[in-house]
Scaffold this motif. Structure first.
Motif, mmCIF file in Angstrom:
data_model
loop_
_atom_site.group_PDB
_atom_site.id
_atom_site.type_symbol
_atom_site.label_atom_id
_atom_site.label_comp_id
_atom_site.label_asym_id
_atom_site.label_seq_id
_atom_site.Cartn_x
_atom_site.Cartn_y
_atom_site.Cartn_z
ATOM 1 N N GLU A 78 0.857 -1.176 0.000
ATOM 2 C CA GLU A 78 0.000 0.000 0.000
ATOM 3 C C GLU A 78 0.897 1.231 0.000
ATOM 4 N N ASN A 79 0.714 2.112 -0.973
ATOM 5 C CA ASN A 79 1.437 3.374 -0.953
ATOM 6 C C ASN A 79 0.638 4.466 -1.630
ATOM 7 N N ARG A 80 0.921 5.682 -1.265
ATOM 8 C CA ARG A 80 0.192 6.836 -1.770
ATOM 9 C C ARG A 80 1.010 7.518 -2.855
ATOM 10 N N GLY A 81 0.331 8.021 -3.882
ATOM 11 C CA GLY A 81 1.024 8.633 -5.003
ATOM 12 C C GLY A 81 1.633 9.980 -4.661
ATOM 13 N N GLU A 82 2.756 10.271 -5.325
ATOM 14 C CA GLU A 82 3.382 11.581 -5.217
ATOM 15 C C GLU A 82 2.903 12.453 -6.373
ATOM 16 N N GLY A 83 2.682 13.719 -6.083
ATOM 17 C CA GLY A 83 2.157 14.625 -7.091
ATOM 18 C C GLY A 83 3.142 14.937 -8.202
ATOM 19 N N LYS A 84 2.598 15.157 -9.397
ATOM 20 C CA LYS A 84 3.370 15.634 -10.537
ATOM 21 C C LYS A 84 2.535 16.700 -11.246
ATOM 22 N N VAL A 85 3.175 17.449 -12.125
ATOM 23 C CA VAL A 85 2.509 18.571 -12.780
ATOM 24 C C VAL A 85 1.720 18.097 -13.999
ATOM 25 N N GLY A 86 0.472 18.558 -14.105
ATOM 26 C CA GLY A 86 -0.355 18.327 -15.280
ATOM 27 C C GLY A 86 -0.845 19.661 -15.817
ATOM 28 N N PHE A 87 -1.884 19.633 -16.635
ATOM 29 C CA PHE A 87 -2.377 20.876 -17.224
ATOM 30 C C PHE A 87 -3.887 20.796 -17.436
ATOM 31 N N HIS A 88 -4.502 21.944 -17.690
ATOM 32 C CA HIS A 88 -5.920 22.000 -18.032
ATOM 33 C C HIS A 88 -6.153 23.159 -18.993
ATOM 34 N N VAL A 89 -7.233 23.046 -19.772
ATOM 35 C CA VAL A 89 -7.610 24.099 -20.715
ATOM 36 C C VAL A 89 -9.118 24.026 -20.923
ATOM 37 N N GLY A 90 -9.773 25.172 -21.071
ATOM 38 C CA GLY A 90 -11.220 25.169 -21.250
ATOM 39 C C GLY A 90 -11.786 26.563 -21.372
ATOM 40 N N PHE A 91 -13.072 26.705 -21.039
ATOM 41 C CA PHE A 91 -13.701 28.015 -21.075
ATOM 42 C C PHE A 91 -14.715 28.132 -19.941
ATOM 43 N N TYR A 92 -15.201 29.343 -19.719
ATOM 44 C CA TYR A 92 -16.086 29.595 -18.593
ATOM 45 C C TYR A 92 -17.163 30.598 -18.970
ATOM 46 N N GLY A 93 -18.247 30.590 -18.207
ATOM 47 C CA GLY A 93 -19.284 31.615 -18.269
ATOM 48 C C GLY A 93 -19.592 32.077 -16.863
ATOM 49 N N GLN A 94 -19.907 33.368 -16.706
ATOM 50 C CA GLN A 94 -20.112 33.918 -15.364
ATOM 51 C C GLN A 94 -21.257 34.914 -15.353
ATOM 52 N N LEU A 95 -22.083 34.846 -14.316
ATOM 53 C CA LEU A 95 -23.161 35.804 -14.076
ATOM 54 C C LEU A 95 -22.872 36.537 -12.775
ATOM 55 N N ASP A 96 -22.891 37.868 -12.825
ATOM 56 C CA ASP A 96 -22.589 38.690 -11.655
ATOM 57 C C ASP A 96 -23.868 39.206 -11.009
ATOM 58 N N PHE A 97 -23.901 39.166 -9.665
ATOM 59 C CA PHE A 97 -25.012 39.690 -8.880
ATOM 60 C C PHE A 97 -24.421 40.559 -7.778
ATOM 61 N N SER A 98 -24.144 41.825 -8.088
ATOM 62 C CA SER A 98 -23.494 42.724 -7.151
ATOM 63 C C SER A 98 -22.152 42.106 -6.726
ATOM 64 N N ASN A 99 -21.979 41.829 -5.418
ATOM 65 C CA ASN A 99 -20.708 41.240 -4.973
ATOM 66 C C ASN A 99 -20.646 39.728 -5.138
ATOM 67 N N LEU A 100 -21.773 39.099 -5.416
ATOM 68 C CA LEU A 100 -21.810 37.659 -5.647
ATOM 69 C C LEU A 100 -21.757 37.356 -7.139
ATOM 70 N N TYR A 101 -21.244 36.174 -7.489
ATOM 71 C CA TYR A 101 -21.289 35.735 -8.880
ATOM 72 C C TYR A 101 -21.383 34.214 -8.944
ATOM 73 N N LEU A 102 -21.961 33.742 -10.042
ATOM 74 C CA LEU A 102 -22.073 32.311 -10.321
ATOM 75 C C LEU A 102 -21.270 32.013 -11.575
ATOM 76 N N ARG A 103 -20.383 31.054 -11.475
ATOM 77 C CA ARG A 103 -19.457 30.759 -12.584
ATOM 78 C C ARG A 103 -19.486 29.270 -12.889
ATOM 79 N N THR A 104 -19.656 28.941 -14.152
ATOM 80 C CA THR A 104 -19.544 27.552 -14.606
ATOM 81 C C THR A 104 -18.354 27.440 -15.553
#
Length: 209
Positions: A53-79
């Motif tokens: 039994e052993n636990r994995g050591e972290g390594k560097v990966g990457f991500h790429v994508g897009f987002y949409g956001q709705l603002d409500f004064s100081n609050l916002y919802l982001r997908t």
């Protein structure tokens, strides 16, 4: 099920994009680096006994994508709809083996603008596993127990004009086991079991379009 998840992701993103004409909303692209580790790797005998039994050591990966956001004064919802590639390293039999995964992530985040450009956010992240592979010679992998899983994103960031920078922590909620098979064993007995649940630190840059 795969088609339903992808359709949901596309619909949520399309709704966010469709709100672009509203002054309260925005849409953009994002990319960055992930520092990821997964759960325990267990080597299993045919008797069912755990040998290693052993636990994995972290390594560097990457991500790429897009987002949409709705603002409500100081609050916002982001997908976000993101393709993520991660790697963890395990020590097995005096050697090392990389466990590589690729997945589609769909975070749904509630944020709060604290002061000026500074903001904090948190929310669930739904993941669909596209591929996972253990680089350990003559070993094949079964599908993960749950192709669809849920985790938590929590983080902070700054918005500097059209440029956004953030750092977040992700943790999977439930253990999600992947079984690896030794191709030399006639009855396809499990050789390794791995908890594929991610624990990762994510650095991202986004650009508002």
């Amino acid at each position: 099920m795969k088609n339903y998840v992808l359709l949901l992701a596309i619909l949520v993103s399309a709704v966010s994009y469709g709100q672009q004409k509203n002054d309260r909303s925005q849409f953009g692209i994002k990319a960055g680096l992930n520092y990821n580790s997964n759960g325990e790797l267990k080597e299993i005998l045919t008797t069912g006994e755990n040998l290693i039994e052993n636990r994995g050591e972290g390594k560097v990966g990457f991500h790429v994508g897009f987002y949409g956001q709705l603002d409500f004064s100081n609050l916002y919802l982001r997908t976000e709809l993101i393709y993520t590639r991660t790697t963890s390293e395990y020590g097995v039999n005096n050697a090392t083996a990389d466990y590589k995964t690729s997945k589609i992530d769909l975070p749904i985040l509630l944020g709060y603008k604290i002061i000026g450009p500074l903001r904090v956010f948190a929310g669930p992240a739904f993941q669909y596993t596209l591929q996972n592979d253990l680089d350990l010679g003559n070993v094949d992998i079964d599908d993960v127990e749950n192709e669809i899983s849920v985790g938590l994103h929590i983080g902070a960031g700054v918005q500097l004009g059209n440029l956004g920078l953030d750092v977040r922590f992700e943790r999977g909620f439930n253990e999600n086991e992947a079984n690896f098979i030794n191709t030399n064993i006639a009855d396809d007995a499990p050789l390794f079991a791995l908890d594929s649940r991610p624990t990762q630190l994510i650095f991202s840059a986004s650009f508002r379009l």
